[in-house]
Design a protein around this motif. Structure first.
Motif, PDB file in Angstrom:
ATOM      1  N   GLY A  97      41.322  76.067  44.992  1.00 48.42           N
ATOM      2  CA  GLY A  97      41.258  76.438  46.403  1.00 48.42           C
ATOM      3  C   GLY A  97      40.959  75.252  47.295  1.00 48.42           C
ATOM      4  N   PRO A  98      40.767  75.528  48.588  1.00 47.56           N
ATOM      5  CA  PRO A  98      40.576  74.430  49.537  1.00 47.56           C
ATOM      6  C   PRO A  98      39.356  73.551  49.260  1.00 47.56           C
ATOM      7  CG  PRO A  98      40.399  76.590  50.619  1.00 47.56           C
ATOM      8  CD  PRO A  98      40.890  76.834  49.239  1.00 47.56           C
ATOM      9  N   CYS A  99      38.301  74.068  48.633  1.00 50.12           N
ATOM     10  CA  CYS A  99      37.139  73.202  48.415  1.00 50.12           C
ATOM     11  C   CYS A  99      37.361  72.262  47.246  1.00 50.12           C
ATOM     12  CB  CYS A  99      35.847  74.009  48.268  1.00 50.12           C
ATOM     13  SG  CYS A  99      35.245  74.259  46.595  1.00 50.12           S
ATOM     14  N   GLN A 100      38.465  72.439  46.528  1.00 46.42           N
ATOM     15  CA  GLN A 100      38.878  71.499  45.475  1.00 46.42           C
ATOM     16  C   GLN A 100      37.826  71.358  44.383  1.00 46.42           C
ATOM     17  OE1 GLN A 100      41.344  68.551  45.622  1.00 46.42           O
ATOM     18  NE2 GLN A 100      42.664  69.652  46.992  1.00 46.42           N
ATOM     19  N   CYS A 138      36.360  79.955  46.271  1.00 48.25           N
ATOM     20  CA  CYS A 138      37.671  79.970  46.921  1.00 48.25           C
ATOM     21  C   CYS A 138      38.626  80.959  46.261  1.00 48.25           C
ATOM     22  CB  CYS A 138      38.309  78.587  46.880  1.00 48.25           C
ATOM     23  SG  CYS A 138      37.385  77.294  47.713  1.00 48.25           S
ATOM     24  N   GLU A 139      38.747  80.866  44.950  1.00 51.15           N
ATOM     25  CA  GLU A 139      39.718  81.702  44.252  1.00 51.15           C
ATOM     26  C   GLU A 139      39.056  82.916  43.610  1.00 51.15           C
ATOM     27  OE1 GLU A 139      42.964  81.439  44.298  1.00 51.15           O
ATOM     28  OE2 GLU A 139      43.144  79.509  45.311  1.00 51.15           O
ATOM     29  N   GLU A 140      37.752  83.059  43.808  1.00 49.17           N
ATOM     30  CA  GLU A 140      36.995  84.217  43.335  1.00 49.17           C
ATOM     31  C   GLU A 140      37.167  84.460  41.837  1.00 49.17           C
ATOM     32  OE1 GLU A 140      36.899  87.482  46.284  1.00 49.17           O
ATOM     33  OE2 GLU A 140      38.213  86.191  47.463  1.00 49.17           O
ATOM     34  N   MET A 174      28.680  71.467  56.181  1.00 51.70           N
ATOM     35  CA  MET A 174      28.946  70.022  56.135  1.00 51.70           C
ATOM     36  C   MET A 174      30.378  69.715  55.697  1.00 51.70           C
ATOM     37  SD  MET A 174      26.514  69.049  52.881  1.00 51.70           S
ATOM     38  CE  MET A 174      27.362  67.546  52.392  1.00 51.70           C
ATOM     39  N   GLY A 175      31.248  70.690  55.872  1.00 51.69           N
ATOM     40  CA  GLY A 175      32.657  70.410  55.650  1.00 51.69           C
ATOM     41  C   GLY A 175      33.104  70.378  54.203  1.00 51.69           C
ATOM     42  N   THR A 176      32.310  70.961  53.309  1.00 53.14           N
ATOM     43  CA  THR A 176      32.711  70.880  51.908  1.00 53.14           C
ATOM     44  C   THR A 176      33.084  72.217  51.278  1.00 53.14           C
ATOM     45  OG1 THR A 176      30.392  70.962  51.235  1.00 53.14           O
ATOM     46  CG2 THR A 176      31.391  68.792  51.410  1.00 53.14           C
ATOM     47  N   CYS A 177      32.646  73.348  51.851  1.00 49.83           N
ATOM     48  CA  CYS A 177      32.867  74.627  51.146  1.00 49.83           C
ATOM     49  C   CYS A 177      34.082  75.393  51.650  1.00 49.83           C
ATOM     50  CB  CYS A 177      31.634  75.506  51.232  1.00 49.83           C
ATOM     51  SG  CYS A 177      31.455  76.367  52.813  1.00 49.83           S
ATOM     52  N   PHE A 178      34.524  75.143  52.857  1.00 48.81           N
ATOM     53  CA  PHE A 178      35.715  75.784  53.438  1.00 48.81           C
ATOM     54  C   PHE A 178      35.570  77.293  53.620  1.00 48.81           C
ATOM     55  CE2 PHE A 178      38.548  72.156  53.534  1.00 48.81           C
ATOM     56  CZ  PHE A 178      37.858  71.280  52.712  1.00 48.81           C
ATOM     57  N   VAL A 196      46.812  71.760  50.755  1.00 50.75           N
ATOM     58  CA  VAL A 196      45.558  71.997  50.047  1.00 50.75           C
ATOM     59  C   VAL A 196      45.494  71.215  48.738  1.00 50.75           C
ATOM     60  CG1 VAL A 196      44.131  73.738  48.923  1.00 50.75           C
ATOM     61  CG2 VAL A 196      45.203  74.246  51.086  1.00 50.75           C
ATOM     62  N   ARG A 197      46.601  71.166  48.031  1.00 55.31           N
ATOM     63  CA  ARG A 197      46.610  70.442  46.753  1.00 55.31           C
ATOM     64  C   ARG A 197      47.902  69.669  46.624  1.00 55.31           C
ATOM     65  NH1 ARG A 197      47.215  73.934  42.330  1.00 55.31           N
ATOM     66  NH2 ARG A 197      47.540  75.660  43.769  1.00 55.31           N
ATOM     67  N   SER A 198      47.866  68.666  45.800  1.00 52.58           N
ATOM     68  CA  SER A 198      49.098  67.997  45.405  1.00 52.58           C
ATOM     69  C   SER A 198      48.898  67.524  43.980  1.00 52.58           C
ATOM     70  CB  SER A 198      49.386  66.802  46.312  1.00 52.58           C
ATOM     71  OG  SER A 198      48.473  65.750  46.018  1.00 52.58           O
ATOM     72  N   TRP A 199      49.969  67.312  43.296  1.00 51.82           N
ATOM     73  CA  TRP A 199      49.828  66.742  41.960  1.00 51.82           C
ATOM     74  C   TRP A 199      51.117  66.042  41.575  1.00 51.82           C
ATOM     75  CZ3 TRP A 199      50.225  71.994  42.908  1.00 51.82           C
ATOM     76  CH2 TRP A 199      51.310  72.654  42.349  1.00 51.82           C
ATOM     77  N   GLY A 200      51.008  65.176  40.615  1.00 56.37           N
ATOM     78  CA  GLY A 200      52.188  64.571  40.034  1.00 56.37           C
ATOM     79  C   GLY A 200      52.309  65.121  38.626  1.00 56.37           C
ATOM     80  N   ALA A 201      53.488  65.588  38.265  1.00 55.25           N
ATOM     81  CA  ALA A 201      53.695  66.038  36.894  1.00 55.25           C
ATOM     82  C   ALA A 201      54.838  65.223  36.323  1.00 55.25           C
ATOM     83  CB  ALA A 201      54.023  67.527  36.855  1.00 55.25           C
ATOM     84  N   LEU A 202      54.836  65.073  35.029  1.00 51.10           N
ATOM     85  CA  LEU A 202      55.863  64.246  34.402  1.00 51.10           C
ATOM     86  C   LEU A 202      56.902  65.141  33.735  1.00 51.10           C
ATOM     87  CD1 LEU A 202      53.532  61.498  32.893  1.00 51.10           C
ATOM     88  CD2 LEU A 202      54.769  61.472  35.074  1.00 51.10           C
ATOM     89  N   ARG A 203      58.133  65.060  34.239  1.00 49.40           N
ATOM     90  CA  ARG A 203      59.229  65.776  33.582  1.00 49.40           C
ATOM     91  C   ARG A 203      59.525  65.085  32.258  1.00 49.40           C
ATOM     92  NH1 ARG A 203      61.127  64.821  38.728  1.00 49.40           N
ATOM     93  NH2 ARG A 203      61.293  66.645  40.075  1.00 49.40           N
TER      94      ARG A 203
END
Lengths: 102, 449, 366
Positions: B394-397, B363-365, A61-65, C297-304
């Protein structure tokens, strides 16, 4: 590649040809790619970048990747893609053989 | 879908952004496409979904299928990708109907190919007519019986059901049976499914413990202890299930407050009686607001829309409450069986705080032992263990490790889940290519309420 | 319980200083915040960087060089002690340019700084074709780059974990979930926390990043630090695509491409925004076109944590002698200096580095 058929298709419809890791597969047109690959006997979709462990679809369902594959150069979730004629599918290219060169 | 239909009737302009290629969500997945031969296998509860998909077509609702939301920003700009292109839409209000995820069930071997969620097994059947030939169902809960019954009907019954609930769970649940009688339809359905499973002579092992999946490159067998004896059952496919939990990604990314719900063993968003969160203008209905099931989701969705219509001056307060009363009665009936079900089919405890060697972040094991180690290094919450050991990066966040990490840290630090907290969720909610992202600089904006 | 030092702030800066003090046989208690604290140590870009630093203050350039030079040795020691690796690569870093004008303007400044540093500023200019040899994926819009041989990058999170482990191994007491509310000095220092606990020590180091802004003035510091948001992106893990790091992008040891970073004055708001992310993605694609197909895959904001001139602040309190403010926005680059050199300054011994130019007096209105 092992083609142990662990899944059964209840119905049959028109099929199209796609390429999976260089070999030809015939899959139901418009079907869910992950389901179609499983039914065609694909047991391993990818190897993890961390430990190279084999993986295959888990949530559908697109959640586990875990069903990530590369389609025409872009990494996609196989369970969120429909089968179309001529798709070129492969295991996603991850970090090469040796780990952590940095 | 129910909310959209109601909203459209009340004169609101509505856009549905759906990640799936066709309407139906997970419960009614591909209900419009299902073949006549498969409909009896799936049952009338499933085909009933056509009622909703039809209402969608009739009303003037804008429906965006295959649209993957990856960010929601202030007041509210919703970023999504569709067919490889980025787009955004502006809305005054948002109703999150993002449903549930299966509760992560980290047991030894759960990352092996051939191990799937029970929901995945059901989706394979609903959407694709694909069934496992030699499978074992592991865990607890009504969904396990539903999929078993569907597999029986499809002519491929599971080799066995390895169930984690015990007789004493059932005993405790009987205290709730009074309430559950109001939801008697669910109980009757459950008994009917169990009868089908028994008739098909599917062996059931209730109260199983020490469950592990064996195999090197793929699942080969499930081992467990039943009535004091070690058992081993060969299979190709393992379907895991021990309940569902709200999908927290969208609501967490909006920084909506969440509280721990001990009965459901999960975090649920903090909502008022109309489903409005503490971020004004954001409503949540359905399992994403706390597990209640598909019918309850319809009522909750309609209630949220009544409030939105009132806020938009399309409905008087009096009319709103008038329309809401029958919905609330129906909702109460739908939820009546929950306490019974939650108590009778609790999560498998060994999978809530797994053994040290069990992988908890797929994802990251990352293993449970590593998380306990980071707790010893002073990590109080999951955002610190994320930085220390990559769990949740990982990608599943974190969708399949978040609750486990919270449980492990709460346990190790002797704090409550609320004190321990959960991952900060940020964009992208789903991966988006850098190309799609870069192309978002010059976007045409739509508008909706 | 009384210790030689209480360190307020358990990020990379605080832990580096704690580690250095512990190595000298001093006793140290580190008071760290909670899971929700703003934590630059887990949001930063991970460069161990020299070029472009201290263009107007050669002492800062020198301080960065000193730290970069001893970084590998420091990291090796921590790694050996803990068995936790700290990936580090110091094969030079790139400053990519999309126009000849910016390239030449930067070179002029570098030349001036090089003279001030007696020629110790090893960089070279790579034209597009030369650059392509070492970075095959570079895009046509990049006209050239400055390759500085003292630059590199590390895995900052692995540094954080290893430091946290080694500080404990060396006998440091690290307490988390501690929000310090007051510091007084009736005779020894008396440090009170929000949860009702208190600690005493002979000396105090305030290295709480943005948290120092509230506490600093109560301890006699000006603490003119402000947050500046940097949004950062990271892609899926990819095959080797980028060799040397730049301020635009670097490939981390785990395989993902990290892309940074915005410079935004938005207060204590560490959220990410679509315009911010889109802008960064566009720049990264201009530099490395192959990235267009990579998944974010990810993003974030960090404060310097920035001072008015961007330089670190090292200051002893006049009001409470024995209390020190240590703050900077380059906690990774300066980690080795903070661990190996700063303890001498805190202890006031003969080997103390001259940190005069980093005192708060530079912000006095004259």
């Amino acid at each position: 590649m092992k083609h142990v058929l662990t899944f059964l298709e209840l119905e049959s419809g028109p099929r199209v040809d796609v390429t999976w890791d260089g070999t030809a597969l015939s899959l139901p047109e418009g079907s869910n790619l992950a389901a179609a690959m499983l039914a065609a006997g694909v047991g391993v979709f990818r190897h993890t970048p961390v430990s190279k462990a084999p993986r295959s679809p888990f949530c559908m369902m697109g959640t586990c990747f875990d069903c990530l594959v590369e389609i025409d150069g872009v990494t996609r979730q196989a369970c969120m893609v429909e089968v179309t004629e001529g798709m070129v599918i492969s295991q996603p290219q991850e970090l090469g053989g040796q780990v952590n060169e940095m | 879908m129910a909310a959209a239909a109601e909203a459209s009737e009340l004169g609101l302009s509505v856009t549905i952004i759906d990640e799936q290629p066709r309407a139906g969500g997970q419960i009614y997945r591909d209900v419009d496409k299902v073949s006549p031969s498969r409909a009896p296998i799936l049952g009338t509860d499933y085909t009933d979904g056509k009622r909703l998909t039809e209402s969608l077509r009739q009303s003037g609702i804008e429906y965006l299928p295959g649209a993957v939301v990856w960010a929601i920003e202030d007041q509210f700009r919703i970023m999504y990708t569709c067919e490889g292109r980025g787009a955004q839409i502006q809305a005054d209000r948002i109703l999150l109907a993002t449903g549930a995820l299966e509760r992560p069930m980290p047991i030894p071997g759960w990352t092996l190919p051939g191990v799937m969620t029970a929901g995945a097994g059901q989706i394979l059947l609903k959407q694709s007519g694909v069934v496992a030939k030699k499978s074992v169902l592991v865990g607890s809960g009504p969904l396990l019986y539903l999929i078993a019954a569907q597999m029986v009907r499809a002519g491929t019954p599971p080799v066995a059901m390895i169930e984690t609930q015990t007789r004493s769970d059932l005993g405790r649940a009987l205290w709730h049976v009074g309430g559950a009688l109001r939801g008697w339809r669910y109980i009757m359905k459950g008994l009917k499914m169990l009868a089908e499973i028994t008739l098909a002579r599917v062996p059931r092992y209730s109260g199983a413990s020490d469950i592990a999946i064996e195999g090197d490159d793929a699942a080969k067998a499930v081992t467990f202890i039943y009535k004091g004896r070690e058992r081993r059952i060969d299979c190709d496919i393992v379907f895991l299930h021990h309940g569902v939990v709200p999908n927290p990604q969208a609501s967490r990314s909006l920084r909506i407050s969440h509280n721990w719900n001990a009965a459901q063993q999960s975090f649920v968003p903090k909502l008022d009686e109309w489903g409005q969160s503490d971020v004004a203008g954001v409503f949540i209905a359905g399992d994403g607001a706390g597990i209640g099931g598909a019918k309850a989701a319809e009522q909750a969705g309609r209630l949220a829309v009544l409030k939105i219509a009132e806020d938009s001056a399309l409905l008087s307060t009096q009319d709103r409450d008038l329309k809401a009363a029958p919905l609330r009665r129906e909702l109460g009936r739908e939820l009546a069986a929950r306490p019974f079900l939650d108590t009778a089919y609790p999560p498998y405890i060994a999978a809530l705080t797994p053994d040290d060697n069990t992988t908890i972040c797929r994802c990251e094991e990352v293993t449970a032992g590593e998380i306990r180690g980071y707790a010893k290094l002073g990590c109080l919450g999951p955002n610190q263990t994320k930085a220390f050991g990559r769990a949740g990066m990982g990608p599943c966040q974190g969708r399949y490790c978040g609750l486990t990490v919270t449980a492990l840290l709460a346990d190790a630090n002797r704090q409550s889940p609320d004190e321990t907290g959960y991952y900060r969720i940020r964009a992208p909610l789903k991966p988006v290519t850098l190309g799609e992202l870069a192309a978002m600089d010059d976007m045409v904006q739509n508008s909706a309420e | 319980m009384e210790t030689d030092y209480v360190i307020i702030g358990g990020g990379v800066v605080g832990l580096s200083v704690a580690w250095g003090l512990l190595r000298r046989g001093l006793t140290v208690t580190v008071l760290d915040g909670d899971d929700g604290s703003f934590r630059a140590s887990r949001g930063n870009f991970g460069l161990v960087w020299v070029q472009s630093k201290g263009m107007n203050e050669p002492r800062y350039a020198r301080w960065s060089q000193q730290s970069a030079a001893i970084w590998a040795d420091f990291a090796d020691e921590v790694a050996d002690n803990t068995g936790k690796t700290i990936p580090l690569e110091q094969n030079g870093g790139l400053d990519l340019h999309f126009s000849e004008e910016t390239l030449h303007a930067t070179l002029e400044k570098y030349e001036k700084l090089k003279t001030q540093l007696d020629g110790d500023y090893p960089y070279e200019v790579l034209g597009h074709n030369a650059l392509r040899k070492s970075e095959p994926h570079i895009g046509p819009k990049v006209v050239g780059a400055i390759l500085h041989h003292q630059d590199g990058h590390a895995n900052p999170l692995k540094l954080l974990v290893a430091l946290a482990a080694d500080v404990r191994r060396l006998g440091g007491r690290v307490l988390t979930g501690k929000i310090v509310t007051a510091v007084t000095k009736p005779d020894t220092f008396h440090i009170s926390c929000a949860d009702g606990t208190f600690f005493s020590s002979n000396k105090v180091v305030l290295s709480a990043g943005l948290g120092a802004a509230q506490l600093g003035p109560k301890m006699g510091f000006k603490t003119p630090v402000r947050p500046q948001r940097g949004q950062v992106l990271i892609t899926e893990k990819l095959p080797k695509l980028i060799n040397r790091p730049s301020l635009i992008a670097r490939q981390v040891d785990e395989g993902g491409i990290q892309i940074g970073a915005t410079n935004e004055e938005v207060g204590l708001d560490d959220r990410v925004t679509q315009p911010g992310l889109s802008g960064l993605a566009a720049e990264a694609i201009a530099a490395y076109p192959a990235l267009a197909r990579a998944q974010l895959v990810r993003s974030w904001g960090a404060l310097r944590i920035l001072s008015p001139d961007g330089l670190p602040i090292y200051q002893e309190s006049a009001e409470l002698p024995g209390a020190f403010l240590v703050t900077c926005h380059s906690g990774i680059t300066l980690a080795a200096a903070h661990a190996r050199l700063l303890p001498d300054w805190l202890e006031g011994n003969d080997a103390a580095p001259n940190l005069e130019v980093f005192s708060e007096t530079r912000f006095d209105v004259s």
